[in-house]
Scaffold this active site. Structure first.
Site, PDB file in Angstrom:
ATOM      1  N   ASN A   6       0.845  -1.185   0.000  1.00 32.52           N
ATOM      2  CA  ASN A   6       0.000   0.000   0.000  1.00 32.52           C
ATOM      3  C   ASN A   6       0.889   1.246   0.000  1.00 32.52           C
ATOM      4  O   ASN A   6       1.640   1.473   0.949  1.00 32.52           O
ATOM      5  CB  ASN A   6      -0.904  -0.031   1.244  1.00 32.52           C
ATOM      6  CG  ASN A   6      -1.788   1.183   1.360  1.00 32.52           C
ATOM      7  OD1 ASN A   6      -1.938   1.967   0.426  1.00 32.52           O
ATOM      8  ND2 ASN A   6      -2.394   1.351   2.517  1.00 32.52           N
ATOM      9  N   LYS A   8      -0.136   4.318   0.154  1.00 34.53           N
ATOM     10  CA  LYS A   8      -0.777   5.404   0.900  1.00 34.53           C
ATOM     11  C   LYS A   8      -0.613   6.723   0.124  1.00 34.53           C
ATOM     12  O   LYS A   8      -0.816   6.756  -1.083  1.00 34.53           O
ATOM     13  CB  LYS A   8      -0.201   5.478   2.307  1.00 34.53           C
ATOM     14  CG  LYS A   8      -0.369   4.168   3.083  1.00 34.53           C
ATOM     15  CD  LYS A   8      -0.050   4.320   4.555  1.00 34.53           C
ATOM     16  CE  LYS A   8      -0.301   3.010   5.284  1.00 34.53           C
ATOM     17  NZ  LYS A   8      -0.114   3.140   6.742  1.00 34.53           N
ATOM     18  N   HIS A  85      -9.611   0.333   5.434  1.00 39.70           N
ATOM     19  CA  HIS A  85      -8.286   0.485   6.035  1.00 39.70           C
ATOM     20  C   HIS A  85      -8.408   1.367   7.268  1.00 39.70           C
ATOM     21  O   HIS A  85      -9.310   2.209   7.362  1.00 39.70           O
ATOM     22  CB  HIS A  85      -7.316   1.105   5.021  1.00 39.70           C
ATOM     23  CG  HIS A  85      -5.896   1.089   5.469  1.00 39.70           C
ATOM     24  ND1 HIS A  85      -5.363   2.074   6.278  1.00 39.70           N
ATOM     25  CD2 HIS A  85      -4.887   0.208   5.239  1.00 39.70           C
ATOM     26  CE1 HIS A  85      -4.103   1.808   6.522  1.00 39.70           C
ATOM     27  NE2 HIS A  85      -3.774   0.682   5.901  1.00 39.70           N
ATOM     28  N   GLU A 133      -5.138  -5.719  11.271  1.00 41.22           N
ATOM     29  CA  GLU A 133      -4.141  -4.662  11.414  1.00 41.22           C
ATOM     30  C   GLU A 133      -4.401  -3.856  12.685  1.00 41.22           C
ATOM     31  O   GLU A 133      -5.180  -2.902  12.658  1.00 41.22           O
ATOM     32  CB  GLU A 133      -4.211  -3.694  10.228  1.00 41.22           C
ATOM     33  CG  GLU A 133      -3.623  -4.175   8.946  1.00 41.22           C
ATOM     34  CD  GLU A 133      -3.391  -3.010   8.005  1.00 41.22           C
ATOM     35  OE1 GLU A 133      -2.259  -2.852   7.533  1.00 41.22           O
ATOM     36  OE2 GLU A 133      -4.331  -2.241   7.748  1.00 41.22           O
ATOM     37  N   ILE A 138       0.721   0.102  13.139  1.00 41.72           N
ATOM     38  CA  ILE A 138       0.900   0.513  11.752  1.00 41.72           C
ATOM     39  C   ILE A 138       2.018   1.551  11.658  1.00 41.72           C
ATOM     40  O   ILE A 138       2.022   2.547  12.370  1.00 41.72           O
ATOM     41  CB  ILE A 138      -0.410   1.077  11.173  1.00 41.72           C
ATOM     42  CG1 ILE A 138      -1.445  -0.056  11.050  1.00 41.72           C
ATOM     43  CG2 ILE A 138      -0.178   1.714   9.809  1.00 41.72           C
ATOM     44  CD1 ILE A 138      -2.810   0.405  10.606  1.00 41.72           C
ATOM     45  N   GLY A 173       3.240  -3.158  10.585  1.00 37.98           N
ATOM     46  CA  GLY A 173       4.624  -3.354  11.008  1.00 37.98           C
ATOM     47  C   GLY A 173       5.429  -4.348  10.206  1.00 37.98           C
ATOM     48  O   GLY A 173       6.582  -4.615  10.526  1.00 37.98           O
ATOM     49  N   ALA A 194       3.275  -1.235   3.936  1.00 39.33           N
ATOM     50  CA  ALA A 194       3.365   0.059   3.272  1.00 39.33           C
ATOM     51  C   ALA A 194       4.775   0.619   3.349  1.00 39.33           C
ATOM     52  O   ALA A 194       5.558   0.512   2.409  1.00 39.33           O
ATOM     53  CB  ALA A 194       2.360   1.035   3.872  1.00 39.33           C
TER      54      ALA A 194
END
Length: 214
Positions: A6, A8, A85, A133, A138, A173, A194
């Site tokens: 991802n 973002k 998300h 998640e 995160i 993570g 990400a």
């Protein structure tokens, strides 16, 4: 093993990351994909990398200014989408609507959730996969598989108790190949990450490190 990157809204080059995803995907049995911002979907899809949207809204064609239509995402070249998300939370009814919208457009779906109880509720909506998640982890570099492995195992059990056809991914993570192996050992069929790739100086090397132990 499914590895979904991802991007973002990180200040990375989405095309360069997509090219790395495409190239590394050809060297491994793992399945790699990338989720750029909506504005970059078409350029990313043109690289040949498997391309996912970060979000679709529970809408149809019509008066929906500022929303993301599933059909537009699919037309831009995406084959799947994230839903719910932690940075784009939806109410349960809207998650259901987004899953249905994605299915209408032929998109694969991964619904994100914070904990095993939410994973069970998400699995009941019939997505292709769910991703557990914990928000506190995160972007920390501390994978949930290390911080609290019970969450992953309990999420797998929660999804299986509702629908055996719903895969479970592990997020938050994830940054190394060891993290991916640990997630797999706990029953996860993939990982969602990400910063470990999007912020890497060398996305290709970061991806190779992720899949090398598999």
């Amino acid at each position: 093993m499914f590895v979904l990157v991802n991007l973002k809204t990180y200040p990375c080059d989405p095309v360069a990351v997509a090219e790395a995803v495409r190239d590394v995907n050809e060297t491994t049995d793992a399945r790699l994909a990338v989720a750029p911002q909506a504005a970059h979907l078409e350029r990313v899809a043109d690289t040949g990398a498997e391309t996912w949207a970060q979000h679709v809204d529970p809408i149809e064609h019509g008066s929906n200014t500022g929303h993301t239509l599933a059909e537009s995402v699919a037309n831009a070249g995406a084959v799947g989408t994230l839903i719910n998300h932690s940075e784009q939370r939806l109410k349960l009814a809207d998650i259901d609507g987004s899953v249905q919208a994605a299915e209408r457009a032929g998109l694969e779906t991964v619904v994100c959730a914070n904990n095993p109880a939410q994973i069970g509720a998400a699995a009941a909506l019939g997505p292709d996969a769910v991703a557990v998640e914990p928000p506190a982890l995160i972007g920390t570099g501390t994978p949930v598989s290390q911080a609290d492995p019970d969450i992953v195992e309990d999420a797998v059990d929660a999804a299986e108790s509702v629908d055996n056809d719903v895969s479970v991914l592990c997020g938050a993570g994830i940054s190394t190949g060891d993290d991916v192996v640990a997630a797999s050992d706990l029953g996860s069929e993939g990982v969602l990450l990400a910063s470990g790739v999007a912020k890497a100086d060398d996305p290709t090397a970061a991806l190779e490190d992720l899949v090398d132990p598999l």
